[in-house]
Scaffold this active site. Structure first.
Site, PDB file in Angstrom:
ATOM      1  N   TYR A  39      15.067  30.988   7.089  1.00 20.07           N
ATOM      2  CA  TYR A  39      13.602  31.555   7.510  1.00 20.07           C
ATOM      3  C   TYR A  39      13.660  31.681   8.966  1.00 20.07           C
ATOM      4  CZ  TYR A  39      11.409  31.077   2.949  1.00 20.07           C
ATOM      5  OH  TYR A  39      11.379  31.018   1.571  1.00 20.07           O
ATOM      6  N   LYS A  50       0.614  -1.093  -0.175  1.00 21.85           N
ATOM      7  CA  LYS A  50      -0.100  -0.213  -0.011  1.00 21.85           C
ATOM      8  C   LYS A  50       0.904   1.393  -0.018  1.00 21.85           C
ATOM      9  CE  LYS A  50      -0.167  -0.095   5.077  1.00 21.85           C
ATOM     10  NZ  LYS A  50      -1.199  -1.025   6.082  1.00 21.85           N
TER      11      LYS A  50
HETATM   12  C1  PLP Z   1      -0.156  -1.939   6.621  1.00 20.81           C
HETATM   13  C2  PLP Z   1      -0.745  -3.128   7.013  1.00 20.81           C
HETATM   14  C3  PLP Z   1      -0.040  -4.435   7.138  1.00 20.81           C
HETATM   15  C4  PLP Z   1       1.375  -4.377   7.191  1.00 20.81           C
HETATM   16  O1  PLP Z   1       2.118  -3.776   8.251  1.00 20.81           O
HETATM   17  P1  PLP Z   1       3.690  -3.278   8.694  1.00 20.81           P
HETATM   18  O2  PLP Z   1       3.681  -3.016  10.077  1.00 20.81           O
HETATM   19  O3  PLP Z   1       4.149  -2.581   7.618  1.00 20.81           O
HETATM   20  O4  PLP Z   1       4.351  -4.746   8.475  1.00 20.81           O
HETATM   21  C5  PLP Z   1      -0.747  -5.756   7.415  1.00 20.81           C
HETATM   22  N1  PLP Z   1      -2.091  -5.388   7.382  1.00 20.81           N
HETATM   23  C6  PLP Z   1      -2.686  -4.527   7.393  1.00 20.81           C
HETATM   24  C7  PLP Z   1      -4.168  -4.660   7.324  1.00 20.81           C
HETATM   25  C8  PLP Z   1      -2.012  -3.407   7.286  1.00 20.81           C
HETATM   26  O5  PLP Z   1      -3.123  -2.286   6.987  1.00 20.81           O
END
Ligand code: PLP
Length: 414
Positions: A301, A73
């Site tokens: 800044y 993702k």
């Molecule tokens: C993001 C996510 C993962 C992976 O999580 P990590 O901590 O990056 O390994 C697994 N399951 C779901 C439902 C997620 O949203």
């Protein structure tokens, strides 16, 4: 240190990669012309493969090792989902998970063939998403009886069937069926036999904490909810619950598949586990200007940095719009010639200044590393995502996903 020569210009034939060994793919998002600027993220495909291997080895002790469904993702945690997906698919990963339908479509369009689990991404009453799910051969995660009805209607229209995963909320309190929704879900599934619930999943809220008890409590609830669904005539057989932390530290959460995200990118979900993981991303730029300022003069800044000594200031073409957080102003470090140099003054949108007074020989054109390792004449060091996260009061996940679309991604082998 990476020699710039390892990064040759990409060609069209590199994109499919099958005829020619891929060394570099086209930088995504930022157009190739943007690569005029020396600011870029280098992603090591070899590190991704090595991390998959680390996880595989870790899981191999089990009698029936779980499958690995990598989480891609948010554009592969900022690494570029298509390239990450292709690399992991060729390395034999069993499946991939994304948050959104759009993300799954991007992977299918990149030619990814492995199962794609869409963990979220149905919003409101729109049906279009479910049509895409069917057309693109995606596996949806359903967590509301209305999902079954909407998907079921699409399937019925097309005369098709679809295997789905059902998500239950065992303590995250985010998505997933609550206890009271199990029965309505079972009824909906009964009415739409074309929706076939083969998988059951949940998500752990505290797997990256030292204390396993909250996770064990969630797993007990997972088991109870599974039994309740079975009572209602719904018996998914493919179970999964573990994120990276669960994969590395909680064997009882492994079930039939694990869903590691951050670990694949080489970042341990917490200290003390996953020591062999190798960060896959390195963000680098170069010094474009140098000046010496006198004691008492201020820069940037708001003049938030005032020189306590005669100070050599280097300017780099990377700012908060690239993901170098403004929160690192006067706090964070970068690497120059293999040594640490503090960020001096406020990070601005496109530029930042660093104090290179203690970096002898620093000159225009020197490589500056904001994330990752550097090996130079003054030594060897690494700015980890954890270190940056600590400065910012956040987590390494956010550091990785903050490298913005203006920074072109270059893919390196090895
Ligand atoms: C993001 C996510 C993962 C992976 O999580 P990590 O901590 O990056 O390994 C697994 N399951 C779901 C439902 C997620 O949203």
């Amino acid at each position: 240190m990476t020699s710039p020569g390892a990064l040759r210009a990409p060609t069209d034939t590199d994109m499919d990669g099958d005829e020619h060994p891929v060394r570099v793919l086209r930088p995504r998002r930022a157009a190739p012309a943007d690569a005029v600027r020396p600011t870029r993220a280098e992603v090591s495909l070899a590190a991704l493969r090595a991390n998959l291997h680390v996880l595989r080895r870790h899981l191999s002790a089990a009698e029936r090792p779980p499958r690995i469904w990598g989480v891609l993702k948010a554009d592969g945690y900022g690494h570029g989902a298509p390239a990450v997906g292709r690399t992991l698919e060729r390395a034999g990963i069993d499946g991939l998970c994304v948050a959104l339908i759009e993300e799954a479509v991007e992977l299918r369009e990149a030619g990814i063939r492995v199962p794609l689990l869409v963990m979220g991404g149905y919003f409101g009453a729109r049906r279009d998403g479910f049509e895409e799910i069917v057309e693109r051969d995606l596996t949806p995660v359903l967590y509301d009886p209305s999902h079954v009805e909407r998907l079921g209607a699409v399937l019925r229209e097309k005369g098709r069937k679809k295997a789905v995963h059902v998500k239950v909320d065992t303590g995250m309190g985010r998505l997933g069926l609550t206890w009271g929704e199990l029965e309505p879900m079972a009824h909906a599934l009964g009415r739409f036999p074309e929706v076939r619930p083969i998988g059951l999943m949940t998500h752990l809220a505290c797997a990256d904490a030292e204390d396993p008890e909250p996770s064990r409590e969630q797993l007990r609830r997972f088991s109870a909810m599974r039994a309740e669904l079975r009572e209602q005539g719904v018996s998914p057989t493919f179970l999964h619950a573990a994120n990276s932390a669960g994969t590395l530290a909680l064997p009882e959460a492994h079930f039939d598949a694990v869903r590691p995200g951050v670990a694949l990118y080489g970042v341990a979900p917490r200290r003390g586990i996953g020591a062999e993981l190798r960060p896959a991303m390195r963000v680098r730029t170069e010094i474009v200007a140098l000046r010496t300022i006198e004691t008492g003069s201020a820069i940037g800044y708001g003049h938030t940095f005032r020189a306590a000594r005669r100070t050599v200031v280097a300017t780099v073409p990377m700012g908060y719009a690239d993901g170098l957080s403004r929160g690192l102003s006067n706090r964070g470090h970068v690497l120059v010639r293999g040594a640490r140099a503090p960020i001096a003054g406020a990070v601005s949108m496109d530029l930042a200044m660093i104090d290179v007074t203690d970096v002898p020989g620093a000159q225009i054109g020197d490589e500056v590393v904001a994330l990752g390792a550097q090996d130079g004449p003054l030594g060897k060091d690494c700015i980890t995502a954890d270190e940056v996260a600590e400065h910012l009061g956040t987590i390494s996940w956010e550091v990785l996903t903050s490298v913005s679309r203006r920074v072109p991604r270059f893919y390196r082998e090895p």
